[in-house]
Scaffold this active site. Structure first.
Site, PDB file in Angstrom:
ATOM      1  N   SER A 199      38.159   8.500  32.056  1.00 31.53           N
ATOM      2  CA  SER A 199      39.447   9.086  32.384  1.00 31.53           C
ATOM      3  C   SER A 199      40.550   8.045  32.180  1.00 31.53           C
ATOM      4  O   SER A 199      40.711   7.530  31.075  1.00 31.53           O
ATOM      5  CB  SER A 199      39.407   9.650  33.804  1.00 31.53           C
ATOM      6  OG  SER A 199      40.511  10.487  34.048  1.00 31.53           O
ATOM      7  N   GLU A 327      36.259  19.969  31.213  1.00 34.76           N
ATOM      8  CA  GLU A 327      36.980  18.938  31.952  1.00 34.76           C
ATOM      9  C   GLU A 327      37.905  19.506  33.034  1.00 34.76           C
ATOM     10  O   GLU A 327      37.873  19.089  34.190  1.00 34.76           O
ATOM     11  CB  GLU A 327      37.810  18.087  30.985  1.00 34.76           C
ATOM     12  CG  GLU A 327      37.029  17.334  29.930  1.00 34.76           C
ATOM     13  CD  GLU A 327      36.588  15.953  30.377  1.00 34.76           C
ATOM     14  OE1 GLU A 327      36.731  15.634  31.564  1.00 34.76           O
ATOM     15  OE2 GLU A 327      36.095  15.196  29.523  1.00 34.76           O
ATOM     16  N   HIS A 424      35.211  17.441  34.634  1.00 33.88           N
ATOM     17  CA  HIS A 424      35.702  16.070  34.611  1.00 33.88           C
ATOM     18  C   HIS A 424      35.022  15.245  35.707  1.00 33.88           C
ATOM     19  O   HIS A 424      34.877  15.693  36.841  1.00 33.88           O
ATOM     20  CB  HIS A 424      37.212  16.068  34.843  1.00 33.88           C
ATOM     21  CG  HIS A 424      37.863  14.740  34.629  1.00 33.88           C
ATOM     22  ND1 HIS A 424      37.922  14.136  33.392  1.00 33.88           N
ATOM     23  CD2 HIS A 424      38.477  13.895  35.498  1.00 33.88           C
ATOM     24  CE1 HIS A 424      38.556  12.980  33.496  1.00 33.88           C
ATOM     25  NE2 HIS A 424      38.900  12.814  34.763  1.00 33.88           N
TER      26      HIS A 424
END
Length: 518
Positions: A199, A327, A424
């Protein structure tokens, strides 16, 4: 280069653990489950007082043997997604510290080194989070694992007058310089350093690949879910002015340095709740509630990672990059948006984020005719925020003459809190084997892995550590003919990139710095 001092053999183990001599002084670690672990070693001076909002300075040397038993204090930050209001209560202002897990601090071992960069929207996170416990990777790969803290939010990424941009990135460069100077003493090979992160951490790695100051500091890079949100200098300054106003200050480092860090983190939180009001000026970033990102300032970060890699800036660095299939579902579930997306909301979101506005909306509806409003809302934001920036980074690396391997995680989380799918952050507990910590505690019921999760975790750990050692994760290099990627599912397979419909929509799109709209 490694100094002569750091190449000397470690002292005899003391009563509490091994002692290693670094360039700044000796440190004593602990033996834990077959590893030597050192926590909280300063790699830079505390960025406070006259050094606040400035580039990191060398650490202060110390006499005697310093106990490296506890993680250093996290940098000032907001509470974040996982309510990190109760951070470890380490005293002091030594935010910039490094942690090392090593099978044996033998300078002749020359093990591969893996350096972790945490994520957290450039505003939360620290190297001592339980979810980043590196013991499993260190044992699995017979490698030296390193994590560290870098400045976040207002301290590290807001674009103030009188301060260098991207101070968080400069902290990372300083930590990697510390690795080059000292890691031999911990049994690592400074010529075999792999940076890896997820990320915001992957966004930082993409930035490091583009930064002249970071060249030569690592040989390989693993970028998990690269965000496409990089700010132009004009946008960053405008957001910084609003951040400073929330704190009751001009947007100048000299004025802000006198304020308590907690006041600045509170200002960041407050602005995050108001960003939608600024859609007319801040455009695509306004709905994200994240006022921080790397700034393409023309100096520290000369251009975007995609442009830099396409021009060959990182052709000598091996790259492994990928993303998760679903995600954005994490943010939908955590934000209470599931089953609340109307067709009107989906249409507005498609026009905001899909390439070409209305043409992009039409392209998504044609490519995904069975998708409902919620599916389109999630798909376009997954693609814009993480999916296509990650894939395009691999393509840019290939254009620039380098090598890239690509993966996509499609295995769905077994969570019972909502329809998360391969959301995610799912890759973090799978990679570290920390199923009951941080996000893993939400994604795995009772923090316990299923047999499928254990098998997939073992596969990922083996692939990542093999890549750090050899540059080969076990599947083919990505090309633009076959587009073969490693699909990480219950039964991992090599197959053409699964999100071909999305790839076609975004083909040729320029992930330029997000602009300030006049």
């Amino acid at each position: 280069m490694t100094t002569t001092e750091s190449r000397t053999a470690p002292d005899t183990d003391g009563p509490d653990g091994p002692v290693v001599r670094t360039a700044s002084g000796a440190v004593r670690g602990l033996r834990e489950q077959g590893l030597s672990v050192f926590r909280g070693i300063p790699f830079a001076a505390p960025p406070v007082g006259p050094d606040r909002f400035q580039a990191p300075r060398p650490p202060r040397p110390w006499d005697g043997v310093r106990e490296a038993y506890a993680f250093g204090p996290p940098p000032p930050q907001e509470a974040g997604l996982l309510s990190r209001a109760k951070l470890p209560a380490a005293p002091g202002d030594e935010w910039l510290t490094v942690n090392v897990w090593t099978p044996d601090p033998d300078p002749s071992a020359a093990r591969p080194v893996m350096v972790w960069l945490y994520g957290g929207a450039f505003k939360v996170g620290h190297g001592g989070q339980p979810g980043y416990d590196a013991q499993h990777l260190a044992r699995e790969g017979d490698a030296v694992l390193v994590s560290f803290n870098y400045r976040l939010g207002m301290e590290g990424f807001a674009h103030w007058t009188g301060a260098p941009a991207n101070r968080g990135l400069l902290d990372q460069v300083a930590a990697l310089e510390w690795v080059q100077e000292n890691i031999t003493a911990f049994g690592g090979d400074p010529a075999q350093v792999t940076v890896f992160g997820e990320s915001a951490g992957a966004g930082c790695i993409a930035s490091l690949l583009a930064m002249p100051r970071a060249r030569g500091l690592f040989r390989r890079a693993i970028a998990q879910s690269v965000p496409g949100t990089f700010f132009s200098a004009d946008l960053a300054r405008d957001i910084a002015t609003a951040l400073a106003a929330e704190a009751g200050s001009p947007p100048a480092a000299a004025d802000l340095a006198a304020l308590d860090p907690r006041r600045l983190t509170e200002a960041g939180t407050a602005l995050g709740t108001k960003m939608l009001r600024h859609t007319g000026r801040w455009g695509q970033v306004a709905p994200t509630a994240v006022p921080f990102a790397p700034v393409v300032d023309g100096e520290i970060l000369p251009t975007t990672p995609w442009a830099a890699l396409a021009s060959g800036a990182a052709r000598d660095v091996d790259l492994l990059v990928g993303h998760n299939r679903d995600e954005f579902r994490l943010f939908m579930v955590m934000g209470g948006l599931s089953d609340k997306i109307t067709d009107e909301t989906a249409a507005g979101t498609l026009r905001l984020y899909a390439p070409g506005g209305q043409a992009g909306e039409a392209a998504y509806r044609a490519a995904f005719p069975e998708a409902d409003a919620e599916g389109l809302f999630e798909r376009v934001q997954t693609d814009w925020l993480f999916g296509q920036p990650s894939l395009r980074l691999a393509e840019a690396q290939r254009t620039g003459g380098g090598r890239a391997h690509v993966y996509e995680l499609t295995w769905p989380a077994p969570s019972t809190i909502g329809r998360l799918g391969a959301c995610h952050g799912l890759d973090i507990p799978l990679l570290f084997g920390t199923f009951g910590a941080d996000l893993g505690g939400l994604l795995f019921p009772d923090g316990k892995p299923t047999p499928e999760a254990e098998r997939l975790s073992s596969f990922i750990q083996s692939a990542w550590t093999a890549y750090a050692r050899t540059g080969d994760p076990g599947w083919p290099v990505y090309d633009t003919e076959e587009r073969l990627v490693q699909v990480l599912d219950a039964e991992p397979v090599v197959a053409p990139y699964p999100q071909e419909e999305s790839r076609r929509i975004w083909e040729g799109y320029d992930f330029a710095p997000l602009p300030l709209l006049r």
